[in-house]
Design a protein around this motif. Sequence first.
Motif, PDB file in Angstrom:
ATOM      1  N   CYS A   8       0.848  -1.188   0.000  1.00 49.23           N
ATOM      2  CA  CYS A   8       0.000   0.000   0.000  1.00 49.23           C
ATOM      3  C   CYS A   8       0.886   1.240   0.000  1.00 49.23           C
ATOM      4  N   VAL A   9       0.490   2.239  -0.763  1.00 51.10           N
ATOM      5  CA  VAL A   9       1.131   3.547  -0.775  1.00 51.10           C
ATOM      6  C   VAL A   9       0.092   4.567  -0.314  1.00 51.10           C
ATOM      7  N   ALA A  10       0.478   5.466   0.596  1.00 52.77           N
ATOM      8  CA  ALA A  10      -0.488   6.434   1.118  1.00 52.77           C
ATOM      9  C   ALA A  10       0.196   7.759   1.418  1.00 52.77           C
ATOM     10  N   MET A  11      -0.583   8.849   1.302  1.00 48.98           N
ATOM     11  CA  MET A  11      -0.085  10.187   1.586  1.00 48.98           C
ATOM     12  C   MET A  11      -1.187  11.027   2.213  1.00 48.98           C
ATOM     13  N   HIS A  12      -0.774  12.055   2.965  1.00 46.62           N
ATOM     14  CA  HIS A  12      -1.700  13.046   3.508  1.00 46.62           C
ATOM     15  C   HIS A  12      -0.960  14.369   3.595  1.00 46.62           C
ATOM     16  N   ILE A  13      -1.612  15.451   3.251  1.00 47.50           N
ATOM     17  CA  ILE A  13      -0.960  16.752   3.245  1.00 47.50           C
ATOM     18  C   ILE A  13      -0.704  17.286   4.645  1.00 47.50           C
ATOM     19  N   GLY A  14      -1.394  16.724   5.652  1.00 53.57           N
ATOM     20  CA  GLY A  14      -1.236  17.212   7.014  1.00 53.57           C
ATOM     21  C   GLY A  14      -1.787  18.619   7.149  1.00 53.57           C
ATOM     22  N   ASN A  15      -1.114  19.459   7.926  1.00 49.66           N
ATOM     23  CA  ASN A  15      -1.551  20.843   8.108  1.00 49.66           C
ATOM     24  C   ASN A  15      -0.673  21.821   7.328  1.00 49.66           C
ATOM     25  N   ARG A  16      -0.041  21.328   6.289  1.00 48.57           N
ATOM     26  CA  ARG A  16       0.808  22.163   5.460  1.00 48.57           C
ATOM     27  C   ARG A  16       0.021  22.704   4.264  1.00 48.57           C
ATOM     28  N   ALA A  17       0.523  23.787   3.690  1.00 52.04           N
ATOM     29  CA  ALA A  17      -0.141  24.389   2.531  1.00 52.04           C
ATOM     30  C   ALA A  17       0.112  23.603   1.263  1.00 52.04           C
ATOM     31  N   GLU A  18       1.176  22.797   1.253  1.00 57.61           N
ATOM     32  CA  GLU A  18       1.564  22.066   0.044  1.00 57.61           C
ATOM     33  C   GLU A  18       2.092  20.693   0.421  1.00 57.61           C
ATOM     34  N   GLN A  19       1.807  19.716  -0.424  1.00 60.08           N
ATOM     35  CA  GLN A  19       2.361  18.371  -0.233  1.00 60.08           C
ATOM     36  C   GLN A  19       3.718  18.303  -0.930  1.00 60.08           C
ATOM     37  N   GLN A  20       4.800  18.241  -0.141  1.00 57.74           N
ATOM     38  CA  GLN A  20       6.137  18.180  -0.718  1.00 57.74           C
ATOM     39  C   GLN A  20       6.760  16.798  -0.608  1.00 57.74           C
ATOM     40  N   ASP A  21       6.058  15.844  -0.027  1.00 54.58           N
ATOM     41  CA  ASP A  21       6.495  14.451  -0.049  1.00 54.58           C
ATOM     42  C   ASP A  21       6.151  13.842  -1.403  1.00 54.58           C
ATOM     43  N   ARG A  22       6.931  12.835  -1.782  1.00 47.97           N
ATOM     44  CA  ARG A  22       6.609  12.037  -2.954  1.00 47.97           C
ATOM     45  C   ARG A  22       6.914  10.577  -2.622  1.00 47.97           C
ATOM     46  N   VAL A  23       6.100   9.689  -3.142  1.00 51.50           N
ATOM     47  CA  VAL A  23       6.265   8.276  -2.840  1.00 51.50           C
ATOM     48  C   VAL A  23       5.740   7.454  -4.006  1.00 51.50           C
ATOM     49  N   SER A  24       6.384   6.306  -4.258  1.00 52.64           N
ATOM     50  CA  SER A  24       5.947   5.466  -5.374  1.00 52.64           C
ATOM     51  C   SER A  24       6.374   4.026  -5.150  1.00 52.64           C
ATOM     52  N   LEU A  25       5.682   3.142  -5.832  1.00 56.52           N
ATOM     53  CA  LEU A  25       5.947   1.709  -5.764  1.00 56.52           C
ATOM     54  C   LEU A  25       5.742   1.154  -7.157  1.00 56.52           C
ATOM     55  N   PHE A  26       6.737   0.418  -7.681  1.00 55.58           N
ATOM     56  CA  PHE A  26       6.575  -0.099  -9.032  1.00 55.58           C
ATOM     57  C   PHE A  26       7.325  -1.419  -9.217  1.00 55.58           C
ATOM     58  N   ALA A  27       6.809  -2.213 -10.147  1.00 58.49           N
ATOM     59  CA  ALA A  27       7.423  -3.493 -10.506  1.00 58.49           C
ATOM     60  C   ALA A  27       8.358  -3.281 -11.685  1.00 58.49           C
ATOM     61  N   HIS A  28       9.318  -4.204 -11.818  1.00 59.44           N
ATOM     62  CA  HIS A  28      10.220  -4.135 -12.962  1.00 59.44           C
ATOM     63  C   HIS A  28       9.428  -4.480 -14.222  1.00 59.44           C
ATOM     64  N   PRO A  29       9.603  -3.713 -15.307  1.00 60.46           N
ATOM     65  CA  PRO A  29       8.793  -3.934 -16.510  1.00 60.46           C
ATOM     66  C   PRO A  29       9.085  -5.247 -17.235  1.00 60.46           C
ATOM     67  N   LYS A  30      10.244  -5.870 -16.978  1.00 57.89           N
ATOM     68  CA  LYS A  30      10.605  -7.077 -17.727  1.00 57.89           C
ATOM     69  C   LYS A  30      10.909  -8.282 -16.839  1.00 57.89           C
ATOM     70  N   ARG A  31      11.135  -8.059 -15.559  1.00 56.27           N
ATOM     71  CA  ARG A  31      11.558  -9.153 -14.686  1.00 56.27           C
ATOM     72  C   ARG A  31      10.534  -9.373 -13.582  1.00 56.27           C
ATOM     73  N   PRO A  32       9.757 -10.444 -13.670  1.00 59.24           N
ATOM     74  CA  PRO A  32       8.758 -10.729 -12.636  1.00 59.24           C
ATOM     75  C   PRO A  32       9.419 -10.972 -11.276  1.00 59.24           C
ATOM     76  N   GLY A  33       8.688 -10.634 -10.233  1.00 58.50           N
ATOM     77  CA  GLY A  33       9.180 -10.895  -8.886  1.00 58.50           C
ATOM     78  C   GLY A  33      10.102  -9.830  -8.337  1.00 58.50           C
ATOM     79  N   MET A  34      10.269  -8.736  -9.066  1.00 54.45           N
ATOM     80  CA  MET A  34      11.116  -7.641  -8.591  1.00 54.45           C
ATOM     81  C   MET A  34      10.261  -6.399  -8.384  1.00 54.45           C
ATOM     82  N   MET A  35      10.508  -5.712  -7.269  1.00 56.12           N
ATOM     83  CA  MET A  35       9.692  -4.550  -6.927  1.00 56.12           C
ATOM     84  C   MET A  35      10.563  -3.495  -6.266  1.00 56.12           C
TER      85      MET A  35
END
Length: 253
Positions: A8-35
């Motif tokens: 699971c990937v999740a974000m919340h802006i909190g009490n800030r004016a801008e969301q400056q965090d970044r987060v991502s999750l991805f699989a390898h495009p050619k090799r199964p079982g890699m993340m």
Amino acid sequence: MAFSAETCVAMHIGNRAEQQDRVSLFAHPKRPGMMMAVLADGMGGHSGGAMAAEQVIMRAKQNFESYAPLHEAPQELLSSIIDEAHTIIKLTRFTSEKDPHSTAVTFLLQQGKAYWAHCGDSRLYYFRDTQTVARSGDHSLVGELMRKGRLDEAGALKHPQRNVLLSCLGSEREPRIEYGCADKLDAGDSFLLCSDGLWAYFTDFELASTLRAHTPRAAAERLIQLARERGGGCGDNISLVIVKLVAPPSSAR
């Protein structure tokens, strides 16, 4: 023992004016079982931090897509992401009026093993049931004081300079990169990548217990809710990735 990964990937802006965090999750495009999972907490004024954090995500995705495990070690991949993102962030200072910086946490799951690297005070936790197997060390002033035995966990959370970083991407100094790995993974293990907007409000045991008791999505929702409550209206941006290893159905073993 065989296992599969629930995420699971999740974000919340909190009490800030801008969301400056970044987060991502991805699989390898050619090799199964890699993340790969990557998280960055940007700093640097209006939109500058977001721009820096976005560079970390872009570099992670591009380097992972071209990653060839037969010819490149996991640590080389992880270090290249942080080093190259650092260089790009520094260059943006010459093309804008901003002073962008970012933390970085990178995580690779490959052939039943896990590898990670980090710079800054965003964290990676490795739990086995409710036990903390590993936790990344903060590259911050209070982190250094704790390593020297001059400050405890409770004091660190209240220290007036708790947000001062000693290493990050985009600074004049080369980033300090620390690595970790786990080569004996099993069902019941879980990994949490998160920014300080989350970990500042929890003990290790609380985090591990929540991940153990809930699915990744339910755990993320609960952790964000509690962080918001405990932040008392002053909460920072929140970002997290949960990777939970579970036993596959009996028919799939």
